[in-house]
Motif scaffolding. Sequence first.
Motif, PDB file in Angstrom:
ATOM      1  N   MET A 171     -20.823  11.267   0.693  1.00 47.95           N
ATOM      2  CA  MET A 171     -20.473  12.136   1.804  1.00 47.95           C
ATOM      3  C   MET A 171     -19.914  11.276   2.941  1.00 47.95           C
ATOM      4  SD  MET A 171     -23.051  14.517   4.040  1.00 47.95           S
ATOM      5  CE  MET A 171     -22.672  16.083   3.310  1.00 47.95           C
ATOM      6  N   PRO A 172     -18.727  11.587   3.450  1.00 45.40           N
ATOM      7  CA  PRO A 172     -18.177  10.823   4.573  1.00 45.40           C
ATOM      8  C   PRO A 172     -19.126  10.833   5.771  1.00 45.40           C
ATOM      9  CG  PRO A 172     -16.499  12.222   3.632  1.00 45.40           C
ATOM     10  CD  PRO A 172     -17.812  12.625   3.003  1.00 45.40           C
ATOM     11  N   GLU A 173     -19.043   9.777   6.559  1.00 46.90           N
ATOM     12  CA  GLU A 173     -19.950   9.614   7.692  1.00 46.90           C
ATOM     13  C   GLU A 173     -19.159   9.326   8.958  1.00 46.90           C
ATOM     14  OE1 GLU A 173     -24.031   7.379   7.813  1.00 46.90           O
ATOM     15  OE2 GLU A 173     -22.412   5.923   8.010  1.00 46.90           O
ATOM     16  N   LEU A 174     -19.491  10.033  10.031  1.00 46.58           N
ATOM     17  CA  LEU A 174     -18.899   9.781  11.336  1.00 46.58           C
ATOM     18  C   LEU A 174     -19.686   8.663  11.995  1.00 46.58           C
ATOM     19  CD1 LEU A 174     -16.713  10.913  13.301  1.00 46.58           C
ATOM     20  CD2 LEU A 174     -18.579  12.175  14.376  1.00 46.58           C
ATOM     21  N   GLN A 175     -18.988   7.593  12.392  1.00 48.73           N
ATOM     22  CA  GLN A 175     -19.635   6.437  13.005  1.00 48.73           C
ATOM     23  C   GLN A 175     -18.982   6.111  14.331  1.00 48.73           C
ATOM     24  OE1 GLN A 175     -19.379   3.187  10.198  1.00 48.73           O
ATOM     25  NE2 GLN A 175     -20.546   4.279   8.639  1.00 48.73           N
ATOM     26  N   ARG A 176     -19.796   5.652  15.258  1.00 53.26           N
ATOM     27  CA  ARG A 176     -19.279   5.152  16.524  1.00 53.26           C
ATOM     28  C   ARG A 176     -18.496   3.877  16.231  1.00 53.26           C
ATOM     29  NH1 ARG A 176     -20.182   5.965  21.970  1.00 53.26           N
ATOM     30  NH2 ARG A 176     -20.458   4.112  23.251  1.00 53.26           N
ATOM     31  N   LEU A 177     -17.350   3.703  16.870  1.00 56.66           N
ATOM     32  CA  LEU A 177     -16.497   2.557  16.630  1.00 56.66           C
ATOM     33  C   LEU A 177     -17.238   1.251  16.923  1.00 56.66           C
ATOM     34  CD1 LEU A 177     -13.578   1.735  15.848  1.00 56.66           C
ATOM     35  CD2 LEU A 177     -13.091   1.654  18.302  1.00 56.66           C
ATOM     36  N   ARG A 178     -17.088   0.300  16.010  1.00 60.69           N
ATOM     37  CA  ARG A 178     -17.699  -1.024  16.138  1.00 60.69           C
ATOM     38  C   ARG A 178     -16.646  -2.095  15.876  1.00 60.69           C
ATOM     39  NH1 ARG A 178     -21.142   1.223  11.916  1.00 60.69           N
ATOM     40  NH2 ARG A 178     -20.137  -0.341  10.585  1.00 60.69           N
ATOM     41  N   ALA A 179     -16.968  -3.311  16.226  1.00 64.99           N
ATOM     42  CA  ALA A 179     -16.050  -4.442  16.009  1.00 64.99           C
ATOM     43  C   ALA A 179     -15.710  -4.602  14.534  1.00 64.99           C
ATOM     44  CB  ALA A 179     -16.661  -5.724  16.571  1.00 64.99           C
ATOM     45  N   ASP A 180     -16.690  -4.413  13.652  1.00 67.82           N
ATOM     46  CA  ASP A 180     -16.440  -4.628  12.227  1.00 67.82           C
ATOM     47  C   ASP A 180     -15.596  -3.535  11.578  1.00 67.82           C
ATOM     48  OD1 ASP A 180     -18.702  -2.892  12.486  1.00 67.82           O
ATOM     49  OD2 ASP A 180     -19.330  -3.385  10.441  1.00 67.82           O
ATOM     50  N   HIS A 181     -15.267  -2.479  12.300  1.00 75.32           N
ATOM     51  CA  HIS A 181     -14.356  -1.456  11.785  1.00 75.32           C
ATOM     52  C   HIS A 181     -12.888  -1.900  11.864  1.00 75.32           C
ATOM     53  CE1 HIS A 181     -17.562   1.724  12.761  1.00 75.32           C
ATOM     54  NE2 HIS A 181     -17.415   1.726  11.442  1.00 75.32           N
ATOM     55  N   ALA A 182     -12.595  -2.964  12.588  1.00 75.59           N
ATOM     56  CA  ALA A 182     -11.208  -3.354  12.868  1.00 75.59           C
ATOM     57  C   ALA A 182     -10.329  -3.463  11.621  1.00 75.59           C
ATOM     58  CB  ALA A 182     -11.160  -4.635  13.690  1.00 75.59           C
ATOM     59  N   PRO A 183     -10.712  -4.199  10.575  1.00 77.07           N
ATOM     60  CA  PRO A 183      -9.815  -4.306   9.412  1.00 77.07           C
ATOM     61  C   PRO A 183      -9.520  -2.958   8.757  1.00 77.07           C
ATOM     62  CG  PRO A 183     -11.527  -6.003   9.309  1.00 77.07           C
ATOM     63  CD  PRO A 183     -11.903  -5.053  10.416  1.00 77.07           C
ATOM     64  N   ALA A 184     -10.530  -2.147   8.585  1.00 79.39           N
ATOM     65  CA  ALA A 184     -10.331  -0.838   7.955  1.00 79.39           C
ATOM     66  C   ALA A 184      -9.531   0.091   8.850  1.00 79.39           C
ATOM     67  CB  ALA A 184     -11.679  -0.208   7.611  1.00 79.39           C
ATOM     68  N   LEU A 185      -9.732  -0.005  10.153  1.00 83.81           N
ATOM     69  CA  LEU A 185      -8.986   0.844  11.080  1.00 83.81           C
ATOM     70  C   LEU A 185      -7.505   0.458  11.094  1.00 83.81           C
ATOM     71  CD1 LEU A 185      -9.111   3.153  13.079  1.00 83.81           C
ATOM     72  CD2 LEU A 185      -9.729   1.500  14.851  1.00 83.81           C
ATOM     73  N   LEU A 186      -7.225  -0.826  11.072  1.00 80.65           N
ATOM     74  CA  LEU A 186      -5.834  -1.274  11.013  1.00 80.65           C
ATOM     75  C   LEU A 186      -5.185  -0.808   9.707  1.00 80.65           C
ATOM     76  CD1 LEU A 186      -3.437  -2.792  12.188  1.00 80.65           C
ATOM     77  CD2 LEU A 186      -4.425  -4.912  11.246  1.00 80.65           C
ATOM     78  N   ALA A 187      -5.897  -0.906   8.604  1.00 86.95           N
ATOM     79  CA  ALA A 187      -5.372  -0.432   7.315  1.00 86.95           C
ATOM     80  C   ALA A 187      -5.093   1.070   7.371  1.00 86.95           C
ATOM     81  CB  ALA A 187      -6.349  -0.762   6.197  1.00 86.95           C
ATOM     82  N   PHE A 188      -6.007   1.840   7.946  1.00 85.34           N
ATOM     83  CA  PHE A 188      -5.838   3.285   8.112  1.00 85.34           C
ATOM     84  C   PHE A 188      -4.566   3.595   8.894  1.00 85.34           C
ATOM     85  CE2 PHE A 188      -6.593   6.622  11.343  1.00 85.34           C
ATOM     86  CZ  PHE A 188      -6.729   7.751  10.540  1.00 85.34           C
ATOM     87  N   GLU A 189      -4.359   2.912  10.007  1.00 88.46           N
ATOM     88  CA  GLU A 189      -3.183   3.155  10.846  1.00 88.46           C
ATOM     89  C   GLU A 189      -1.896   2.770  10.126  1.00 88.46           C
ATOM     90  OE1 GLU A 189      -2.913   4.787  13.599  1.00 88.46           O
ATOM     91  OE2 GLU A 189      -4.958   4.898  14.318  1.00 88.46           O
ATOM     92  N   ARG A 190      -1.904   1.653   9.432  1.00 94.64           N
ATOM     93  CA  ARG A 190      -0.701   1.219   8.703  1.00 94.64           C
ATOM     94  C   ARG A 190      -0.375   2.162   7.549  1.00 94.64           C
ATOM     95  NH1 ARG A 190      -1.884  -5.212   8.679  1.00 94.64           N
ATOM     96  NH2 ARG A 190      -0.690  -5.696  10.545  1.00 94.64           N
ATOM     97  N   GLU A 191      -1.390   2.490   6.754  1.00 94.37           N
ATOM     98  CA  GLU A 191      -1.171   3.328   5.571  1.00 94.37           C
ATOM     99  C   GLU A 191      -0.704   4.734   5.928  1.00 94.37           C
ATOM    100  OE1 GLU A 191      -4.933   3.090   3.555  1.00 94.37           O
ATOM    101  OE2 GLU A 191      -4.645   0.950   3.138  1.00 94.37           O
ATOM    102  N   ASN A 192      -1.049   5.216   7.103  1.00 97.71           N
ATOM    103  CA  ASN A 192      -0.733   6.590   7.489  1.00 97.71           C
ATOM    104  C   ASN A 192       0.328   6.698   8.574  1.00 97.71           C
ATOM    105  OD1 ASN A 192      -2.758   8.381   5.966  1.00 97.71           O
ATOM    106  ND2 ASN A 192      -3.983   6.663   6.697  1.00 97.71           N
ATOM    107  N   ARG A 193       0.965   5.592   8.891  1.00 98.42           N
ATOM    108  CA  ARG A 193       1.916   5.577  10.001  1.00 98.42           C
ATOM    109  C   ARG A 193       3.019   6.630   9.835  1.00 98.42           C
ATOM    110  NH1 ARG A 193       5.125   0.317  12.510  1.00 98.42           N
ATOM    111  NH2 ARG A 193       5.993   1.457  14.305  1.00 98.42           N
ATOM    112  N   ALA A 194       3.654   6.684   8.694  1.00 99.87           N
ATOM    113  CA  ALA A 194       4.729   7.661   8.469  1.00 99.87           C
ATOM    114  C   ALA A 194       4.173   9.087   8.496  1.00 99.87           C
ATOM    115  CB  ALA A 194       5.437   7.386   7.154  1.00 99.87           C
ATOM    116  N   TRP A 195       2.993   9.286   7.941  1.00101.80           N
ATOM    117  CA  TRP A 195       2.342  10.598   7.928  1.00101.80           C
ATOM    118  C   TRP A 195       2.092  11.075   9.363  1.00101.80           C
ATOM    119  CZ3 TRP A 195       0.943  15.036   5.962  1.00101.80           C
ATOM    120  CH2 TRP A 195      -0.235  15.667   6.370  1.00101.80           C
ATOM    121  N   PHE A 196       1.543  10.217  10.185  1.00100.99           N
ATOM    122  CA  PHE A 196       1.266  10.589  11.572  1.00100.99           C
ATOM    123  C   PHE A 196       2.550  10.905  12.332  1.00100.99           C
ATOM    124  CE2 PHE A 196      -2.648   7.640  11.291  1.00100.99           C
ATOM    125  CZ  PHE A 196      -3.428   8.663  10.769  1.00100.99           C
ATOM    126  N   ALA A 197       3.588  10.129  12.086  1.00 98.22           N
ATOM    127  CA  ALA A 197       4.840  10.292  12.823  1.00 98.22           C
ATOM    128  C   ALA A 197       5.503  11.651  12.584  1.00 98.22           C
ATOM    129  CB  ALA A 197       5.808   9.167  12.473  1.00 98.22           C
TER     130      ALA A 197
END
Length: 174
Positions: free
Chosen positions: A1-27
């Motif tokens: 089950m997906p989990e909502l988490q407060r942003l932490r320093a260790d989320h950085a690599p996954a967050l950057l991957a999320f933004e890169r992988e979905n950049r065209a989708w978001f645009a």
Amino acid sequence: MPELQRLRADHAPALLAFERENRAWFARTISDRGDAYFADFPARHQALLTYQDEGTDHFHVLVADDATTILGRFNLLDITDGQAELGFRMAESATGRGLATEAAQAVCHLAATDYALTSLRAQANLDNLASHAVLTRVGFTVTGETVLRNGRAGRRYVKELKGGATGTAGATGL
């Protein structure tokens, strides 16, 4: 089950991957962040954590079952006088399953209980039908005000919150 988490320093690599992988989708429905966002990501991520520590913003990520993949972002921005702006974005692969609605509802609950906010604002571009649906499902109402978001017409929403401070925000299973 997906989990909502407060942003932490260790989320950085996954967050950057999320933004890169979905950049065209978001645009397709929201403004592109631009190349500088990705080039300056480490400093930007640290700045978000600082804002969060100062209490001016609260950032959350929706983390997949694998505990490493980010499916969405749900942020409470520009907190002033008990009010904040809700902003969110979902990975293309995570759409159509109700996850955005569940996570937005969880963030609204945190806003009322853990962050003691009294109202939220949101806005969505007119062509972003999915965001309009999520906002309506979680109890936001249209203000009737049309706004310009980076040169694109959008609609403004508001939601009054009820609750009281109960503790600190942590992980919330969906």
